[in-house]
Design a protein around this motif. Structure first.
Motif, mmCIF file in Angstrom:
data_model
loop_
_atom_site.group_PDB
_atom_site.id
_atom_site.type_symbol
_atom_site.label_atom_id
_atom_site.label_comp_id
_atom_site.label_asym_id
_atom_site.label_seq_id
_atom_site.Cartn_x
_atom_site.Cartn_y
_atom_site.Cartn_z
ATOM 1 N N ALA A 162 0.839 -1.197 0.000
ATOM 2 C CA ALA A 162 0.000 0.000 0.000
ATOM 3 C C ALA A 162 0.873 1.246 0.000
ATOM 4 C CB ALA A 162 -0.915 -0.004 1.218
ATOM 5 N N ALA A 163 0.329 2.332 -0.532
ATOM 6 C CA ALA A 163 1.052 3.601 -0.555
ATOM 7 C C ALA A 163 0.058 4.741 -0.673
ATOM 8 C CB ALA A 163 2.051 3.653 -1.713
ATOM 9 N N GLY A 164 0.349 5.826 0.015
ATOM 10 C CA GLY A 164 -0.419 7.051 -0.114
ATOM 11 C C GLY A 164 0.495 8.176 -0.544
ATOM 12 N N ALA A 165 0.142 8.855 -1.642
ATOM 13 C CA ALA A 165 1.020 9.867 -2.225
ATOM 14 C C ALA A 165 0.301 11.198 -2.354
ATOM 15 C CB ALA A 165 1.523 9.418 -3.598
ATOM 16 N N LEU A 166 1.085 12.270 -2.271
ATOM 17 C CA LEU A 166 0.632 13.625 -2.524
ATOM 18 C C LEU A 166 1.519 14.238 -3.592
ATOM 19 C CD1 LEU A 166 0.158 15.033 1.104
ATOM 20 C CD2 LEU A 166 -1.653 14.329 -0.462
ATOM 21 N N ARG A 167 0.936 15.091 -4.449
ATOM 22 C CA ARG A 167 1.750 15.809 -5.430
ATOM 23 C C ARG A 167 1.240 17.233 -5.578
ATOM 24 N NH1 ARG A 167 -0.387 11.504 -8.170
ATOM 25 N NH2 ARG A 167 1.722 10.679 -8.306
ATOM 26 N N ALA A 168 2.156 18.144 -5.817
ATOM 27 C CA ALA A 168 1.813 19.549 -6.016
ATOM 28 C C ALA A 168 2.780 20.140 -7.025
ATOM 29 C CB ALA A 168 1.880 20.324 -4.702
ATOM 30 N N GLY A 169 2.246 20.967 -7.933
ATOM 31 C CA GLY A 169 3.122 21.551 -8.933
ATOM 32 C C GLY A 169 2.533 22.789 -9.581
ATOM 33 N N LEU A 170 3.418 23.543 -10.215
ATOM 34 C CA LEU A 170 3.033 24.674 -11.052
ATOM 35 C C LEU A 170 3.211 24.273 -12.507
ATOM 36 C CD1 LEU A 170 4.748 27.743 -9.311
ATOM 37 C CD2 LEU A 170 2.307 27.213 -9.377
ATOM 38 N N PHE A 171 2.188 24.536 -13.319
ATOM 39 C CA PHE A 171 2.223 24.193 -14.737
ATOM 40 C C PHE A 171 1.948 25.445 -15.559
ATOM 41 C CE2 PHE A 171 1.636 20.208 -12.728
ATOM 42 C CZ PHE A 171 2.010 19.210 -13.605
ATOM 43 N N THR A 172 2.468 25.470 -16.764
ATOM 44 C CA THR A 172 2.112 26.500 -17.720
ATOM 45 C C THR A 172 1.660 25.829 -19.010
ATOM 46 O OG1 THR A 172 2.824 28.530 -18.840
ATOM 47 C CG2 THR A 172 4.451 26.775 -18.653
ATOM 48 N N HIS A 173 0.673 26.421 -19.670
ATOM 49 C CA HIS A 173 0.107 25.883 -20.909
ATOM 50 C C HIS A 173 0.234 26.939 -22.004
ATOM 51 C CE1 HIS A 173 -1.902 22.481 -18.789
ATOM 52 N NE2 HIS A 173 -1.986 23.360 -17.800
ATOM 53 N N PHE A 174 0.667 26.515 -23.195
ATOM 54 C CA PHE A 174 0.799 27.454 -24.316
ATOM 55 C C PHE A 174 0.770 26.675 -25.617
ATOM 56 C CE2 PHE A 174 4.929 26.187 -22.815
ATOM 57 C CZ PHE A 174 5.706 25.989 -23.941
#
Length: 308
Positions: free
Chosen positions: A100-112
């Motif tokens: 079992a595993a519990g994960a968190l992710r956070a990020g900044l993205f740019t779209h163009f």
């Protein structure tokens, strides 16, 4: 002179952060948010392997944005996510099944957009382990709701604490087929808790995917619209598939697990846009992710958006 992946990630993070700091100079505003939830229980009605995940996006950019800009950094997406993986049997796992595993992710993205290509570039961090409290929260919810809980031995044996820098890049090319249909091949690469390269396509039919800013769910690969009030009322459909080569995975650590040579996903979805909001349901087949996994699984993805 070679440049390390860590330095490339740091440069991308600094570039995105500089774009965010200069928001007031670009007359930026909050453009909307979107959430998509993926669950094995809403797919094949079980609770195993890719058990649960969410992806939540908040978009900022020039007021009145309806499509992708030309400039890098004109649109900034803040993306947050969770992911839960479990063995097939959470009370008495079979020998060799995944931990079992519990994960968190956070990020900044740019779209163009450039030359007919849609680009999405992001950087941030991904974390796994007991410190995230993700598995503990799921176990409490299951206790209250009367669902199967994780055995103490499963919780004790979960993947340990780790934090990895995250980098993600996607390029897609939209090919219009008449007025109602778009064929959208794409390629993406990711480093973080897992490192992989992927190629695939989406076939999008209807008014729901003609414009706006499209992100992609991490687990299912289902595309979802971030911009608010951009879709025309109507019914839209999608079909897609992709194939990935996974080079490493902190969720399936070597040498205990052998990754499958290729990881495939096949998906379909239905989006209904109305006057008060929209509802999306998608079903995705995920092929086995490690050689001891006896079969693939179906997961369901749900997105509900209301207009205020």
């Amino acid at each position: 002179m070679s440049v390390s992946p860590a330095r490339l990630l740091a440069a991308l993070i600094l570039s995105l952060a500089a774009s965010a700091v200069s928001a007031q100079d670009r007359s930026w505003t909050y453009l909307g948010w979107a959430n998509i939830t993926t669950n094995d229980g809403t797919g094949d009605f079980q609770d195993r392997w890719q058990s649960f995940s969410t992806s939540t996006s908040f978009l900022f950019g020039p007021e009145g944005t309806r499509e992708l800009p030309y400039a890098f950094g004109d649109l900034i997406e803040v993306r947050l996510g969770t992911q839960i993986v479990t063995p097939a049997n959470t009370l008495t796992p079979a020998p060799g099944d995944r931990r079992a595993a519990g994960a968190l992710r956070a990020g900044l993205f740019t779209h163009f957009a450039r030359g007919g290509w849609d680009f999405g570039l992001g950087a941030g961090a991904e974390a796994v382990g007991p410190s995230t409290q993700v598995l503990a929260l799921q176990d409490r919810f299951h206790s209250v709701a009367g669902f199967d809980r994780l055995a103490p031995a499963v919780l004790a044996g979960q993947i340990g604490n780790a934090v990895r820098p995250m980098g993600h890049a996607e390029a897609a090319y939209a090919i219009a087929i008449g007025d109602e249909m778009t064929f959208r091949p794409f390629a993406e690469a990711h480093v973080g808790l897992e490192a992989y390269a992927r190629v695939g396509f989406d076939l999008l039919v209807g008014p729901g995917y003609r414009s706006g800013v499209i992100a992609r769910d991490y687990v299912s690969g289902q595309p979802y619209q971030i911009l608010k009030d951009v879709n025309e009322p109507g019914v839209s459909f999608l079909f897609g598939a992709d194939l990935a080569r996974v080079f490493s995975s902190a969720l399936l650590p070597d040498p205990a697990y052998t990754l499958t040579p290729a990881r495939a996903r096949v998906r379909g979805g239905l989006l209904v846009d109305g006057e008060v909001g929209s509802v999306f349901y998608g079903l995705t087949y995920l092929s086995p992710e490690f050689t001891a996994q006896p079969e693939g699984q179906f997961v369901g993805s749900v997105q509900i958006r209301l207009k205020f």
